[in-house]
Design an enzyme around this catalytic site. Structure first.
Site, PDB file in Angstrom:
ATOM      1  CG  HIS A 193      -2.056  -0.969   1.113  1.00 60.13           C
ATOM      2  ND1 HIS A 193      -2.960  -1.178   2.133  1.00 60.13           N
ATOM      3  CD2 HIS A 193      -2.435  -1.795   0.113  1.00 60.13           C
ATOM      4  CE1 HIS A 193      -3.843  -2.088   1.763  1.00 60.13           C
ATOM      5  NE2 HIS A 193      -3.538  -2.481   0.537  1.00 60.13           N
ATOM      6  N   GLY A 196      13.793 -14.023 -11.505  1.00 59.47           N
ATOM      7  CA  GLY A 196      13.795 -14.156 -10.055  1.00 59.47           C
ATOM      8  C   GLY A 196      15.169 -13.991  -9.449  1.00 59.47           C
ATOM      9  N   GLY A 243      15.031 -17.688 -13.748  1.00 59.89           N
ATOM     10  CA  GLY A 243      14.697 -16.572 -14.622  1.00 59.89           C
ATOM     11  C   GLY A 243      15.004 -15.228 -13.997  1.00 59.89           C
ATOM     12  CE1 TYR A 277      -7.033   0.316   4.119  1.00 56.95           C
ATOM     13  CE2 TYR A 277      -5.894   2.402   3.827  1.00 56.95           C
ATOM     14  CZ  TYR A 277      -5.859   1.030   3.964  1.00 56.95           C
ATOM     15  OH  TYR A 277      -4.659   0.367   3.935  1.00 56.95           O
ATOM     16  NE  ARG A 305       2.525  -3.169 -14.976  1.00 53.94           N
ATOM     17  CZ  ARG A 305       1.418  -2.506 -15.323  1.00 53.94           C
ATOM     18  NH1 ARG A 305       0.979  -1.521 -14.537  1.00 53.94           N
ATOM     19  NH2 ARG A 305       0.764  -2.815 -16.432  1.00 53.94           N
ATOM     20  CG  HIS A 306       5.165  -2.924  -7.293  1.00 54.31           C
ATOM     21  ND1 HIS A 306       5.093  -1.650  -6.761  1.00 54.31           N
ATOM     22  CD2 HIS A 306       3.878  -3.337  -7.469  1.00 54.31           C
ATOM     23  CE1 HIS A 306       3.820  -1.314  -6.614  1.00 54.31           C
ATOM     24  NE2 HIS A 306       3.076  -2.317  -7.027  1.00 54.31           N
ATOM     25  CE1 TYR A 307       9.253  -4.507 -13.840  1.00 54.56           C
ATOM     26  CE2 TYR A 307       9.029  -2.138 -13.608  1.00 54.56           C
ATOM     27  CZ  TYR A 307       8.711  -3.312 -14.257  1.00 54.56           C
ATOM     28  OH  TYR A 307       7.873  -3.289 -15.349  1.00 54.56           O
ATOM     29  CD  GLU A 347      -1.596   0.997   4.546  1.00 56.07           C
ATOM     30  OE1 GLU A 347      -2.236   2.006   4.163  1.00 56.07           O
ATOM     31  OE2 GLU A 347      -2.051  -0.164   4.485  1.00 56.07           O
ATOM     32  CB  THR A 360      16.025  -8.926  -9.784  1.00 55.76           C
ATOM     33  OG1 THR A 360      14.695  -9.389  -9.503  1.00 55.76           O
ATOM     34  CG2 THR A 360      16.237  -8.866 -11.292  1.00 55.76           C
ATOM     35  N   PRO A 361      16.254 -10.236  -6.783  1.00 58.65           N
ATOM     36  CG  PRO A 361      14.241 -10.896  -5.817  1.00 58.65           C
ATOM     37  CD  PRO A 361      15.063 -11.053  -7.046  1.00 58.65           C
TER      38      PRO A 361
END
Length: 483
Positions: A178, A369, A367, A188, A303-305, A230, A371-372
């Site tokens: 969030h 995956g 693949g 909310y 987008r989350h990278y 949050e 990156t982390p």
């Protein structure tokens, strides 16, 4: 917690363990109802939990925001739950009503959440700026499943909420996502109004005014819990070195090919930005949120990278694989260029490591995956006993050179003699090389991760953590498990 007690012991001090245990004996539907009582416990503990999370995030950081500099925030809406008149506890009448109606609501959870997302996006199309349409109705049930699964997660853990409240668990993951999306309290209220309408439509005449009032109070109470958690996270990211909240302008400073159909994109604050010249602190494994506007309407969701730049340097970087049919990844690969200005939200996330706590680690990926694992390797250094990676070919591996100094087990599926290893064989070979007494971190396709995690644990692995690129609650893949 700070007294070295488990969350179960902490809840036990509140005198509710026996009550919850009795409720749990009624099966999943009764447990589903009992989530409301569990959230009552959160009334007493959520501030404590948020404080622990903040302390954990700040511990071990090399720098914090220079107190002489102003807080940087792109948030323009009212923050915090103050003045919203949200319930700080649940009445006994509400609890009794929820318990009585749970057998009707529980089997319809996915129907309700599917109806809700169709309804709320139809009435508020501006919310498309927060949801990836590829993951939502009518294209996909991914997001509705995540919301429905969160209810089941609370229910199945109601006698012991520690798996959900523990660092890296479901509650922290939701709050982080969030914050990554810059969600603000007034939204909310929109959720509450539309969710209650969906409950009424799906369940029909069974929803009397009394039942509606009870479920409404439960929803609003949970809203307060998340709003306050949050806000704590917003303040945390504002106060670390190079930190900010909300969306901030960044300029593309470099684009580099780092693998087959994979590009790394680096960003720096533009001249005149309050963030210019900053070094950016975050935890390894964190993801940043990138907002671009391919359609020119401002409605493309962020987008989350995973962040692939090292913590503490003066730029941020993410690494993106071009996905067939992917609107944003295609735009990044084909349209984005050096000098373009995009918007970023600060790095957050729960798939992280504490260098002080991890004695030895095995990094397992497939693949993109990988990156982390890049910053996990940089952070853990020689503590990484083995890197395991499955991919199509050596050319497809992003940032392969980062792992040159550690033992490697690689499997390639599109080379001469190559084939996809079975989960059983890959786990057996991994354990033969690295042993069982490690923390195992896994990132890759959802089903593969679930199966790998189970096989590692069945074979006696110490602890296994996973990261899903998307909503983990929609997949059934646990955040972490220990043997």
């Amino acid at each position: 917690n700070r007294e070295n007690k488990t969350y179960s012991q902490y809840f036990g001090q509140l005198g509710v363990s026996n009550m919850l245990n009795k409720l749990s004996q009624g099966g999943l539907m009764a447990q589903f109802a009992a989530v409301v009582i569990g959230t009552f416990i959160l009334t007493e503990t959520y501030k404590f939990i948020a404080s622990v999370l903040e302390t954990r995030r700040l511990e071990g950081k090399k720098g914090k925001r220079d107190s002489s500099k102003p807080v940087v925030s792109g948030l323009t809406n009212k923050r915090g739950s103050g003045g919203m008149d949200l319930p700080s506890k649940l009445s006994q009448k509400t609890i009794d009503t929820i318990v009585a109606t749970a057998p009707v609501v529980a089997p319809k959870a996915l129907d309700i959440t599917s109806n809700f997302y169709g309804r709320v996006i139809g009435k508020h199309p501006e919310l498309l700026a927060f949801f990836n349409p590829a993951h939502n109705v009518p294209v996909s049930l991914h997001q509705p499943k995540a919301l429905a699964a969160s209810i089941v997660a609370y229910a199945s853990n109601i006698t012991d909420l520690s798996p959900l409240l523990a660092p890296g668990g479901a509650v922290e993951a939701i709050a982080n996502r969030h914050v990554a999306l810059s969600i603000f309290p007034a939204q909310y209220v929109v959720v509450y109004e539309n969710l209650m309408e969906s409950i009424a439509e799906v369940l029909g005449s069974v929803v009397t005014p009394g039942i509606a009032a009870a479920w409404g109070e439960a929803v609003l109470f949970l809203a307060k819990v998340f709003i306050d958690m949050e806000e704590n996270l917003y303040q945390m990211i504002e106060n670390r070195e190079g930190g900010w909240s909300g969306l901030a302008d960044f300029e593309v400073s470099e684009i580099k090919e780092v693998g087959e159909n994979i590009k790394s994109v680096s960003f720096k604050p533009p001249r005149g930005s309050p963030l210019a010249g900053s070094n950016f602190e975050f935890s390894c494994g964190h993801y940043l949120s990138l907002k671009v506007d391919p359609e020119g309407d401002g409605l493309t969701a962020p987008r989350h990278y995973t962040v692939t730049s090292p913590p503490g340097v003066n730029y941020l970087q993410c690494t993106v694989k071009k996905i067939k049919g992917g609107k944003v990844s295609t735009y990044i690969h084909e349209k984005l260029k050096v000098g373009d200005v995009v918007k970023l939200a600060a790095p957050v996330g729960v798939f992280t490591v504490d260098e002080k706590e991890v004695k030895s680690a095995v990094l397992v990926s497939a693949g993109i995956g990988i990156t982390p694992m890049i910053n996990m390797k940089r952070t853990l250094g020689k503590k990484v006993k083995l890197r395991v990676h499955v991919d199509s070919s050596p050319k497809a591996v992003a940032h392969r050179s980062v792992f040159a100094s550690c033992p490697v087990l690689e499997k390639f599926t599109r080379v001469a003699g190559g084939k996809r290893p079975s989960v059983k064989d890959l786990v057996a070979e991994t354990l033969a090389k690295a042993g069982k007494d490690n923390d195992f971190f896994i990132c890759g396709p959802e089903e593969w991760m679930t199966n790998m995690q189970k096989e590692f644990l069945d074979c006696g692995a110490k602890k296994v953590m996973t990261e899903v690129f998307g909503s983990q609650l929609a997949t059934g893949c646990p955040f972490f498990q220990s043997s």
